[in-house]
Each structure stands twice: as C-alpha cells, then as structure tokens.
Design a protein around this motif. Structure first.
Motif, short mmCIF file in Angstrom:
data_model
loop_
_atom_site.label_atom_id
_atom_site.label_comp_id
_atom_site.label_asym_id
_atom_site.label_seq_id
_atom_site.Cartn_x
_atom_site.Cartn_y
_atom_site.Cartn_z
N ARG A 96 0.83 -1.21 0.00
CA ARG A 96 0.00 0.00 0.00
C ARG A 96 0.87 1.26 0.00
O ARG A 96 0.61 2.20 -0.76
CB ARG A 96 -0.92 -0.03 1.21
CG ARG A 96 -1.96 1.09 1.24
CD ARG A 96 -3.02 0.81 2.29
NE ARG A 96 -2.46 0.60 3.62
CZ ARG A 96 -2.50 -0.56 4.29
NH1 ARG A 96 -3.07 -1.63 3.75
NH2 ARG A 96 -1.98 -0.65 5.50
N GLY A 97 1.90 1.29 0.83
CA GLY A 97 2.78 2.44 0.86
C GLY A 97 3.50 2.65 -0.46
O GLY A 97 3.65 3.80 -0.92
N ALA A 98 3.95 1.57 -1.08
CA ALA A 98 4.64 1.67 -2.37
C ALA A 98 3.72 2.21 -3.45
O ALA A 98 4.11 3.06 -4.26
CB ALA A 98 5.20 0.30 -2.77
N ARG A 99 2.48 1.73 -3.47
CA ARG A 99 1.54 2.17 -4.49
C ARG A 99 1.12 3.63 -4.27
O ARG A 99 0.85 4.35 -5.23
CB ARG A 99 0.33 1.24 -4.54
CG ARG A 99 0.71 -0.17 -4.92
CD ARG A 99 -0.48 -1.12 -4.94
NE ARG A 99 -1.29 -0.92 -6.13
CZ ARG A 99 -2.30 -1.73 -6.48
NH1 ARG A 99 -2.61 -2.77 -5.72
NH2 ARG A 99 -3.00 -1.49 -7.57
N ASP A 100 1.05 4.04 -3.01
CA ASP A 100 0.72 5.44 -2.73
C ASP A 100 1.78 6.38 -3.30
O ASP A 100 1.46 7.52 -3.67
CB ASP A 100 0.62 5.66 -1.22
CG ASP A 100 -0.69 5.16 -0.63
OD1 ASP A 100 -1.63 4.86 -1.40
OD2 ASP A 100 -0.77 5.03 0.61
N ARG A 157 -8.94 -4.11 -2.25
CA ARG A 157 -8.98 -3.20 -1.10
C ARG A 157 -8.22 -1.91 -1.38
O ARG A 157 -8.58 -0.85 -0.88
CB ARG A 157 -8.44 -3.90 0.16
CG ARG A 157 -9.36 -5.00 0.66
CD ARG A 157 -8.95 -5.49 2.05
NE ARG A 157 -7.71 -6.25 2.05
CZ ARG A 157 -7.62 -7.55 1.76
NH1 ARG A 157 -8.71 -8.24 1.42
NH2 ARG A 157 -6.46 -8.17 1.81
N TYR A 158 -7.16 -2.01 -2.16
CA TYR A 158 -6.42 -0.80 -2.50
C TYR A 158 -7.14 0.00 -3.58
O TYR A 158 -7.29 1.22 -3.47
CB TYR A 158 -5.01 -1.14 -2.97
CG TYR A 158 -4.20 0.11 -3.24
CD1 TYR A 158 -3.57 0.78 -2.19
CD2 TYR A 158 -4.12 0.65 -4.51
CE1 TYR A 158 -2.87 1.96 -2.42
CE2 TYR A 158 -3.43 1.83 -4.75
CZ TYR A 158 -2.80 2.47 -3.69
OH TYR A 158 -2.12 3.64 -3.92
N LEU A 159 -7.58 -0.66 -4.65
CA LEU A 159 -8.05 0.05 -5.83
C LEU A 159 -9.49 0.54 -5.75
O LEU A 159 -9.79 1.62 -6.26
CB LEU A 159 -7.91 -0.85 -7.06
CG LEU A 159 -6.57 -0.90 -7.78
CD1 LEU A 159 -6.64 -1.87 -8.93
CD2 LEU A 159 -6.16 0.48 -8.26
N ALA A 160 -10.37 -0.24 -5.16
CA ALA A 160 -11.79 0.10 -5.24
C ALA A 160 -12.09 1.52 -4.75
O ALA A 160 -12.81 2.27 -5.45
CB ALA A 160 -12.62 -0.93 -4.47
N PRO A 182 7.91 3.71 -10.79
CA PRO A 182 8.42 2.90 -9.69
C PRO A 182 7.40 2.82 -8.55
O PRO A 182 6.68 3.77 -8.26
CB PRO A 182 9.68 3.64 -9.24
CG PRO A 182 9.43 5.06 -9.65
CD PRO A 182 8.63 4.99 -10.91
N SER A 183 7.35 1.65 -7.92
CA SER A 183 6.52 1.45 -6.72
C SER A 183 7.35 0.64 -5.73
O SER A 183 6.97 -0.45 -5.32
CB SER A 183 5.21 0.76 -7.07
OG SER A 183 5.44 -0.44 -7.79
N ASP A 184 8.49 1.19 -5.36
CA ASP A 184 9.46 0.47 -4.54
C ASP A 184 8.96 0.31 -3.10
O ASP A 184 8.36 1.22 -2.52
CB ASP A 184 10.79 1.22 -4.50
CG ASP A 184 11.46 1.31 -5.84
OD1 ASP A 184 10.99 0.66 -6.80
OD2 ASP A 184 12.48 2.03 -5.95
N TRP A 185 9.25 -0.86 -2.54
CA TRP A 185 9.13 -1.02 -1.09
C TRP A 185 10.27 -0.23 -0.44
O TRP A 185 11.43 -0.35 -0.85
CB TRP A 185 9.29 -2.47 -0.70
CG TRP A 185 8.06 -3.31 -0.82
CD1 TRP A 185 6.80 -2.90 -1.10
CD2 TRP A 185 8.00 -4.73 -0.65
NE1 TRP A 185 5.94 -3.99 -1.12
CE2 TRP A 185 6.65 -5.11 -0.85
CE3 TRP A 185 8.95 -5.69 -0.36
CZ2 TRP A 185 6.25 -6.44 -0.75
CZ3 TRP A 185 8.54 -7.02 -0.26
CH2 TRP A 185 7.20 -7.38 -0.46
#
Length: 298
Positions: free
Chosen positions: A17-21, A60-63, A231-234
């Motif tokens: 979730r943090g990476a995608r944010d 849960r993330y996208l909706a 990028p969507s890095d951890w």
C-alpha cells in the motif's frame, strides 16, 4: 500457481500500500476512472477482473480510488485464499463503517465514494489463461504477479485483452533491484542468485522475472496501447522488521536452491542480516514497477 499463504499476503499488504501510494501511476488511474465514471450512465459499472487475486488486497487498495459503481471478478486457483477473501474484505469494509452484504451475486460493499459487487472465480491460471473470458471488461489488473509468469503467458493474456479492448494495470512487479542499508559483502551475490531464481518456473512456465514489465510494455506498445510505467518500490524501515526477516529468509532459501555449493556462505549471510534486523539496524529497498496501459483511441 499458488504457494502464498494468507499470513504472508497480510504481512506484505502495508508495504504494498505504501509503495503504491508513492507510485506516479496512481494519479493516472484516478483520472481514467473519473472519466469512466462521468460516462457511467451510458456504459454501466466499471468492470474489473483481478488475476491472482488472493485474499483481495488489490481490490482493497483500488476500489476506493476507482470510485463510482464497480463490479469485480476475483480470479485465483488457490481455493484457500479465495475462501479467505470474503472475510478479509468484510472486515476491511466494516472497519471503515461501510455497508457489507452477501447475496446471490456475491459480496456487496457500499461506501460514500464507491459501491462494488464482488464475485469469485476459481481458475487454473496456468492451464486456462487462453480461455479467460474478458468481453465487457474495462480493466484487467494484477498485483505482484507479472514477474512470476512466462512470456507465453503474457502473450496469451495480452491477446485476450486486445480482443476486449480493456485497460491493464499490473502493480508491484519486482524489477531485480535490492538495496540493504547497511550493506554486507554477500548482498550482491544473494541478489544475483535470487534474480536467477526469479526466472525459474513458478507454475506458469519459465518466469519472465525482473524483465517482465519491459517485455509486457514492448508487447503492449506493438499492440497500439499507450503504456505508462512508474516505480513502486518497497521502502522498509526498522518498523518493518518482520517483513525484512521473512524476505531475508525466503531469499536465502531461493539462493541456496540455485547455488547449493554456496550454502555455508548463504547461511552466514542470513545470520548476519537477521542479527542486524533484530537490532533494528536495517533499512531495505526492493524495486517494483507499476504498469498501466490504455488502448489508443481509434
């Protein structure tokens, strides 16, 4: 394809979730969803297919970010994870005060910003991807899946997507970059062995591994899609010690499979790395890429 437990998926979900944010792809998806919602009175709900859906973390993330009226088809070949998904989605929605109901059509979630009807479909993603039915689908999405599948699997999926004219979103594909702080002498060797292991068969043919996004992007551009990457890095800190330790152990196991003659050095590396993690002395970046592709207007 499976091998992932509900516990592992729950452990990684906050990092995902943090990476995608932080990913630059997020605003593009939001803009696209807003345009779709504006036309929804003519086109109906946003229809989403989630491949390798597991316990529903991608939903849960996208909706909430897609907004509007949605239908979701969660597809996985792991019956245990599919069985876990309704409870996980129910608990997530109720914790936010949203309406959740189970009916003949599946699970229904309603919030101030979106509503979603959710159905589940068991499907052998290895053997049946060519038969995946996508007519009427607006978005095909998957999270942490693309780097585990083969080039042939990607070809089959993209052919189905082209036929339906749907958009694609592949989130959190591993791209081969790992950086520990502080570093250890054997870090680069572990990463190299892991990246070799990533290209082995994960149940969906010889995996594309860290090159998966580049391959999919090239194929999509040839198919006249407009492709966006970011990028969507951890970025894991000492607060993520449990996830760091799980990754170190899993990577050591993968490295030992590739180079059994190096088991002693791998074991020594793991002991040193875990000691640092236990002392809250480690930070870790794991490279991921998000890919969002839209068919060009005719």
């Amino acid at each position: 394809m499976s091998g992932f437990s509900a516990d592992w998926l729950a452990l990684r979900e906050p990092a995902d979730r943090g990476a995608r944010d932080r990913s630059p792809i997020g605003p593009l998806i939001g803009s696209w969803a807003t345009r779709h919602a504006a036309a929804a009175q003519h086109t109906g709900p946003l229809r989403v297919v989630d491949l390798g859906s597991g316990s529903g973390a991608n939903l849960r993330y996208l909706a909430p970010r897609l907004a509007g009226t949605q239908t979701w088809r969660l597809i996985d070949n792991d019956a245990a994870l599919l069985a876990h998904a309704p409870r996980a989605i129910h608990d997530w929605a109720r914790a936010r005060g949203w309406t959740v109901a189970a009916g003949a059509e599946g699970l229904y979630v309603e919030s101030p910003g979106f509503s979603a009807t959710i159905v589940q479909q068991p499907l052998d993603l290895a053997a049946q991807i060519e038969g995946l039915s996508l007519p009427g689908t607006d978005l095909v999405t998957a999270s942490a899946l693309l780097d585990l599948v083969s080039h042939a699997w990607i070809d089959s999926l993209l052919a189905a997507c082209r036929s339906s004219g749907c958009a694609l979103l592949f989130a959190l594909s591993y791209d081969g970059r790992i950086a520990w702080r502080p570093g250890l002498a054997f870090d680069d060797a572990i990463t190299a062995l892991l990246n070799r292991h990533q290209r082995s068969d994960k149940g969906l043919g010889p995996a594309a591994g860290p090159q998966a996004v580049a391959y999919a992007s090239e194929c999509l551009q040839h198919a006249d899609y407009l492709v966006h990457q970011g990028p969507s890095d951890w970025r894991l800190t000492a607060d993520d010690a449990s996830l760091q330790a799980a990754l170190a152990k899993g990577w050591a196991e993968a490295a030992a499979e590739i180079a059994p003659a190096d088991r002693t050095r791998i074991r020594n590396w793991l002991e040193q790395r875990c000691a640092l993690i236990e002392r809250a002395a480690c930070e870790l970046t794991v490279g991921h890429v998000d890919l969002f592709a839209l068919p060009r207007a005719p």
